[in-house]
Design an enzyme around this catalytic site. Sequence first.
Site, PDB file in Angstrom:
ATOM      1  N   TYR A 290     -26.888  15.715  -0.198  1.00  0.00           N
ATOM      2  CA  TYR A 290     -26.720  16.338  -1.647  1.00  0.00           C
ATOM      3  C   TYR A 290     -28.224  16.408  -2.479  1.00  0.00           C
TER       4      TYR A 290
ATOM      5  N   THR B 201     -16.450  -1.782  -9.301  1.00  0.00           N
ATOM      6  CA  THR B 201     -17.537  -1.216  -8.542  1.00  0.00           C
ATOM      7  C   THR B 201     -18.752  -1.399  -9.429  1.00  0.00           C
ATOM      8  N   ASP B 202     -19.903  -1.144  -8.683  1.00  0.00           N
ATOM      9  CA  ASP B 202     -21.053  -1.154  -9.391  1.00  0.00           C
ATOM     10  C   ASP B 202     -21.261   0.161 -10.299  1.00  0.00           C
ATOM     11  N   GLU B 203     -20.508   1.125  -9.865  1.00  0.00           N
ATOM     12  CA  GLU B 203     -20.318   2.634 -10.498  1.00  0.00           C
ATOM     13  C   GLU B 203     -19.921   2.294 -12.102  1.00  0.00           C
TER      14      GLU B 203
ATOM     15  N   ASP C  76       0.966  -1.232  -0.106  1.00  0.00           N
ATOM     16  CA  ASP C  76      -0.024  -0.067  -0.047  1.00  0.00           C
ATOM     17  C   ASP C  76       0.804   1.195  -0.016  1.00  0.00           C
TER      18      ASP C  76
ATOM     19  N   ARG D  65     -29.102   3.742  -2.999  1.00  0.00           N
ATOM     20  CA  ARG D  65     -27.771   2.848  -2.742  1.00  0.00           C
ATOM     21  C   ARG D  65     -28.299   1.801  -2.020  1.00  0.00           C
TER      22      ARG D  65
ATOM     23  N   TYR E 207     -14.054   9.048 -11.589  1.00  0.00           N
ATOM     24  CA  TYR E 207     -13.838   7.636 -10.651  1.00  0.00           C
ATOM     25  C   TYR E 207     -14.371   6.527 -11.275  1.00  0.00           C
TER      26      TYR E 207
ATOM     27  N   PRO F 282     -22.317  16.923  -8.909  1.00  0.00           N
ATOM     28  CA  PRO F 282     -22.482  17.041 -10.340  1.00  0.00           C
ATOM     29  C   PRO F 282     -22.442  15.776 -10.969  1.00  0.00           C
TER      30      PRO F 282
ATOM     31  N   THR G 217     -10.637   6.435  -4.417  1.00  0.00           N
ATOM     32  CA  THR G 217     -11.984   5.675  -4.266  1.00  0.00           C
ATOM     33  C   THR G 217     -13.217   6.765  -4.184  1.00  0.00           C
TER      34      THR G 217
ATOM     35  N   ALA H  29     -15.236   6.037 -14.435  1.00  0.00           N
ATOM     36  CA  ALA H  29     -14.592   6.190 -15.605  1.00  0.00           C
ATOM     37  C   ALA H  29     -13.312   5.314 -15.606  1.00  0.00           C
TER      38      ALA H  29
ATOM     39  N   LYS I 273     -12.114   3.282 -13.230  1.00  0.00           N
ATOM     40  CA  LYS I 273     -12.330   1.848 -12.738  1.00  0.00           C
ATOM     41  C   LYS I 273     -12.958   1.230 -13.939  1.00  0.00           C
TER      42      LYS I 273
HETATM   43  P1  NAD Z   1      -9.876   3.093   0.370  1.00  0.00           P
HETATM   44  O1  NAD Z   1      -9.868   4.631  -0.267  1.00  0.00           O
HETATM   45  O2  NAD Z   1     -10.161   2.894   1.833  1.00  0.00           O
HETATM   46  O3  NAD Z   1      -8.637   2.034   0.349  1.00  0.00           O
HETATM   47  C1  NAD Z   1      -7.923   2.477  -1.023  1.00  0.00           C
HETATM   48  C2  NAD Z   1      -6.333   1.819  -0.505  1.00  0.00           C
HETATM   49  O4  NAD Z   1      -5.769   2.049  -1.618  1.00  0.00           O
HETATM   50  C3  NAD Z   1      -5.516   2.983   0.469  1.00  0.00           C
HETATM   51  O5  NAD Z   1      -5.143   2.004   1.494  1.00  0.00           O
HETATM   52  C4  NAD Z   1      -4.568   3.697  -0.383  1.00  0.00           C
HETATM   53  O6  NAD Z   1      -3.460   3.894   0.649  1.00  0.00           O
HETATM   54  C5  NAD Z   1      -4.118   2.580  -1.294  1.00  0.00           C
HETATM   55  N1  NAD Z   1      -3.684   3.439  -2.488  1.00  0.00           N
HETATM   56  C6  NAD Z   1      -4.234   4.322  -3.326  1.00  0.00           C
HETATM   57  N2  NAD Z   1      -3.462   4.645  -4.041  1.00  0.00           N
HETATM   58  C7  NAD Z   1      -2.417   3.642  -4.343  1.00  0.00           C
HETATM   59  C8  NAD Z   1      -1.082   3.400  -4.889  1.00  0.00           C
HETATM   60  N3  NAD Z   1      -0.866   4.314  -6.125  1.00  0.00           N
HETATM   61  N4  NAD Z   1      -0.444   2.534  -4.658  1.00  0.00           N
HETATM   62  C9  NAD Z   1      -0.609   1.629  -3.592  1.00  0.00           C
HETATM   63  N5  NAD Z   1      -1.709   1.859  -2.927  1.00  0.00           N
HETATM   64  C10 NAD Z   1      -2.635   2.730  -2.960  1.00  0.00           C
HETATM   65  O7  NAD Z   1     -10.905   2.207  -0.500  1.00  0.00           O
HETATM   66  P2  NAD Z   1     -12.097   1.117  -0.271  1.00  0.00           P
HETATM   67  O8  NAD Z   1     -13.370   1.641  -0.012  1.00  0.00           O
HETATM   68  O9  NAD Z   1     -11.192   0.166   0.508  1.00  0.00           O
HETATM   69  O10 NAD Z   1     -12.150   0.487  -1.666  1.00  0.00           O
HETATM   70  C11 NAD Z   1     -11.177  -0.764  -2.092  1.00  0.00           C
HETATM   71  C12 NAD Z   1     -11.504  -1.021  -3.494  1.00  0.00           C
HETATM   72  O11 NAD Z   1     -12.736  -1.453  -3.542  1.00  0.00           O
HETATM   73  C13 NAD Z   1     -11.241   0.194  -4.499  1.00  0.00           C
HETATM   74  O12 NAD Z   1     -10.815  -0.444  -5.659  1.00  0.00           O
HETATM   75  C14 NAD Z   1     -12.806   0.414  -4.764  1.00  0.00           C
HETATM   76  O13 NAD Z   1     -12.850   1.187  -6.080  1.00  0.00           O
HETATM   77  C15 NAD Z   1     -13.618  -0.682  -4.496  1.00  0.00           C
HETATM   78  N6  NAD Z   1     -14.712  -0.447  -4.369  1.00  0.00           N
HETATM   79  C16 NAD Z   1     -15.095   0.076  -3.087  1.00  0.00           C
HETATM   80  C17 NAD Z   1     -16.353   0.304  -2.645  1.00  0.00           C
HETATM   81  C18 NAD Z   1     -16.974   1.140  -1.585  1.00  0.00           C
HETATM   82  O14 NAD Z   1     -18.149   1.305  -1.130  1.00  0.00           O
HETATM   83  N7  NAD Z   1     -16.183   1.572  -0.445  1.00  0.00           N
HETATM   84  C19 NAD Z   1     -17.599  -0.495  -3.170  1.00  0.00           C
HETATM   85  C20 NAD Z   1     -17.141  -1.102  -4.417  1.00  0.00           C
HETATM   86  C21 NAD Z   1     -16.023  -1.131  -4.836  1.00  0.00           C
HETATM   87  O1  DAU Z   2     -21.202   1.962  -5.373  1.00  0.00           O
HETATM   88  C1  DAU Z   2     -19.903   1.578  -4.985  1.00  0.00           C
HETATM   89  C2  DAU Z   2     -19.196   2.968  -4.753  1.00  0.00           C
HETATM   90  O2  DAU Z   2     -19.707   3.659  -3.262  1.00  0.00           O
HETATM   91  C3  DAU Z   2     -17.819   2.849  -4.553  1.00  0.00           C
HETATM   92  O3  DAU Z   2     -17.098   2.245  -5.629  1.00  0.00           O
HETATM   93  C4  DAU Z   2     -17.090   4.110  -4.294  1.00  0.00           C
HETATM   94  O4  DAU Z   2     -15.756   3.955  -3.951  1.00  0.00           O
HETATM   95  C5  DAU Z   2     -17.723   4.553  -2.953  1.00  0.00           C
HETATM   96  O5  DAU Z   2     -16.979   5.895  -2.687  1.00  0.00           O
HETATM   97  C6  DAU Z   2     -19.277   4.443  -3.017  1.00  0.00           C
HETATM   98  O6  DAU Z   2     -19.569   5.791  -3.915  1.00  0.00           O
HETATM   99  P1  DAU Z   2     -20.906   6.633  -3.728  1.00  0.00           P
HETATM  100  O7  DAU Z   2     -20.507   7.902  -4.508  1.00  0.00           O
HETATM  101  O8  DAU Z   2     -22.121   5.924  -3.874  1.00  0.00           O
HETATM  102  O9  DAU Z   2     -20.684   6.778  -2.145  1.00  0.00           O
HETATM  103  P2  DAU Z   2     -20.786   8.117  -1.115  1.00  0.00           P
HETATM  104  O10 DAU Z   2     -20.651   7.612   0.231  1.00  0.00           O
HETATM  105  O11 DAU Z   2     -19.888   9.138  -1.610  1.00  0.00           O
HETATM  106  O12 DAU Z   2     -22.314   8.523  -1.472  1.00  0.00           O
HETATM  107  C7  DAU Z   2     -23.393   7.698  -1.208  1.00  0.00           C
HETATM  108  C8  DAU Z   2     -24.674   8.626  -1.381  1.00  0.00           C
HETATM  109  O13 DAU Z   2     -24.730   9.535  -0.459  1.00  0.00           O
HETATM  110  C9  DAU Z   2     -24.605   9.244  -2.803  1.00  0.00           C
HETATM  111  O14 DAU Z   2     -25.912   9.077  -3.322  1.00  0.00           O
HETATM  112  C10 DAU Z   2     -24.113  10.615  -2.525  1.00  0.00           C
HETATM  113  C11 DAU Z   2     -24.934  11.009  -1.413  1.00  0.00           C
HETATM  114  N1  DAU Z   2     -23.919  11.958  -0.482  1.00  0.00           N
HETATM  115  C12 DAU Z   2     -22.552  11.483  -0.182  1.00  0.00           C
HETATM  116  C13 DAU Z   2     -21.885  12.427   0.637  1.00  0.00           C
HETATM  117  C14 DAU Z   2     -20.373  12.112   0.762  1.00  0.00           C
HETATM  118  C15 DAU Z   2     -24.582  13.000   0.234  1.00  0.00           C
HETATM  119  O15 DAU Z   2     -25.759  13.270   0.213  1.00  0.00           O
HETATM  120  N2  DAU Z   2     -23.768  13.704   0.935  1.00  0.00           N
HETATM  121  C16 DAU Z   2     -22.261  13.762   1.124  1.00  0.00           C
HETATM  122  O16 DAU Z   2     -21.831  14.313   1.912  1.00  0.00           O
END
Ligand code: NAD
Ligand code: DAU
Length: 346
Positions: free
Chosen positions: A211, A130-132, A40, A218, A154, A278, A90, A156, A158
């Site tokens: 927002y 991701t589902d995104e 990491d 979700r 993000y 946006p 992420t 795009a 992924k």
């Molecule tokens: P996170 O942001 O908590 O962790 C990302 C990790 O990647 C961090 O530890 C960071 O230090 C490391 N990292 C970033 N750039 C790096 C680099 N250049 N080299 C090495 N390490 C690097 O993210 P997360 O929520 O744990 O997500 C993990 C994975 O799951 C991501 O690929 C994300 O796209 C995917 N994902 C997340 C969610 C969600 O809801 N959190 C849902 C679906 C998929």
């Molecule tokens: O769906 C999987 C994705 O979920 C992952 O791939 C991403 O890494 C992760 O960040 C997450 O993306 P979202 O944009 O769905 O999650 P977030 O928690 O940022 O936002 C969840 C919902 O809440 C979304 O509709 C935006 C809204 N929101 C988010 C924030 C941060 C708000 O209304 N206010 C906020 O301050």
Amino acid sequence: MTQELPLDHVVIAGGAGFIGSAFARNYLTWHPNARVTVVDKLTYAGNLENLVPIDDSPRYRFVPADICDYETMAPLIAEADAVVNFAAETHVDRSILDPDVFVRTNVLGVNTLLRAAKEAGVKRFLQVSTDEVYGHVGEGSTPENAPLKPRNPYSASKAGAELLVFSYFTNFGLPVLVTRGENTIGPYQYPEKATPLFITNALEDKPLPIYGQGRAVRHYVYVDDHAAAIDLVLHQGVPGEAYNIGADEEVTTVELATRILDLLGKPHALMQFVPDRPGHDYRYNLDFRKLERLGWRRAYDFSHTLEATVAWYMEHESWWRRIKSGAYREYYERQYGKALARAERK
Ligand code: NAD
Ligand code: DAU
């Protein structure tokens, strides 16, 4: 957990983050003879405190490295049976503020890992996606063969990574797998994502920024369920295929905030409506029957998921307070400062 394919040494890239650290912690339990190397870069989102529970294990080691650095990554991957890549930028809002680093890590970094994995001849390469990548889903649910229509930098980046991953399968026979997870919550999630942001702000009696009208939908998956799905796909998935990881309950942002405030006994007046994100994807909805056919079942429904998450943040105040007192403040001010001040004046 699943034993069909022995993968005794796994490189977990991005394993100091939220989901990667849950996978690393669990992998050692699920596979009592396996070793993990967590790699990491420790960006703002990486945190070695997330790995403290396995610090003493002789089957765990940590190597600080950037996945874009081929010279460091190649020898590490050459020693491993499999690579699971969590490393990524992420957060959608940050990708709108500053897309460049998303392309660097999420696309170029993945290509670096793929190149090293191909040269090493690993047994499995799993890209955590991701589902995104499907973009906004107006109605129904998305199966794995739906077109990819990402709409923010993000997602795009992924989607670009996924296409590269599949190209290494088609052209070089690298045994790749892709998982596409829905919103995931639980312990150790950096408090920029909506759930940990809302929980920690509520605990501090600060406003919860919603927002637009807060009607975006979700699904929320518990982090250990997500990790278990990745483990299952890693060991039993068909190379060259993608697998959706999802949940059943549709939850709007207002519902999420309301449930959190109720669990904490805080007033609903803490919700503050701010300008919309946006390009906001208002709905995701995955068809995850393919994963269920592999045998995956969630252990946590939405209520259990949220309750466990809220309880963890209540019990681990020092973890999130350390984060919120650092560089986090600068981001928070940039993302919310003006919007919250305007909402306050209304
Ligand atoms: P996170 O942001 O908590 O962790 C990302 C990790 O990647 C961090 O530890 C960071 O230090 C490391 N990292 C970033 N750039 C790096 C680099 N250049 N080299 C090495 N390490 C690097 O993210 P997360 O929520 O744990 O997500 C993990 C994975 O799951 C991501 O690929 C994300 O796209 C995917 N994902 C997340 C969610 C969600 O809801 N959190 C849902 C679906 C998929
Ligand atoms: O769906 C999987 C994705 O979920 C992952 O791939 C991403 O890494 C992760 O960040 C997450 O993306 P979202 O944009 O769905 O999650 P977030 O928690 O940022 O936002 C969840 C919902 O809440 C979304 O509709 C935006 C809204 N929101 C988010 C924030 C941060 C708000 O209304 N206010 C906020 O301050």
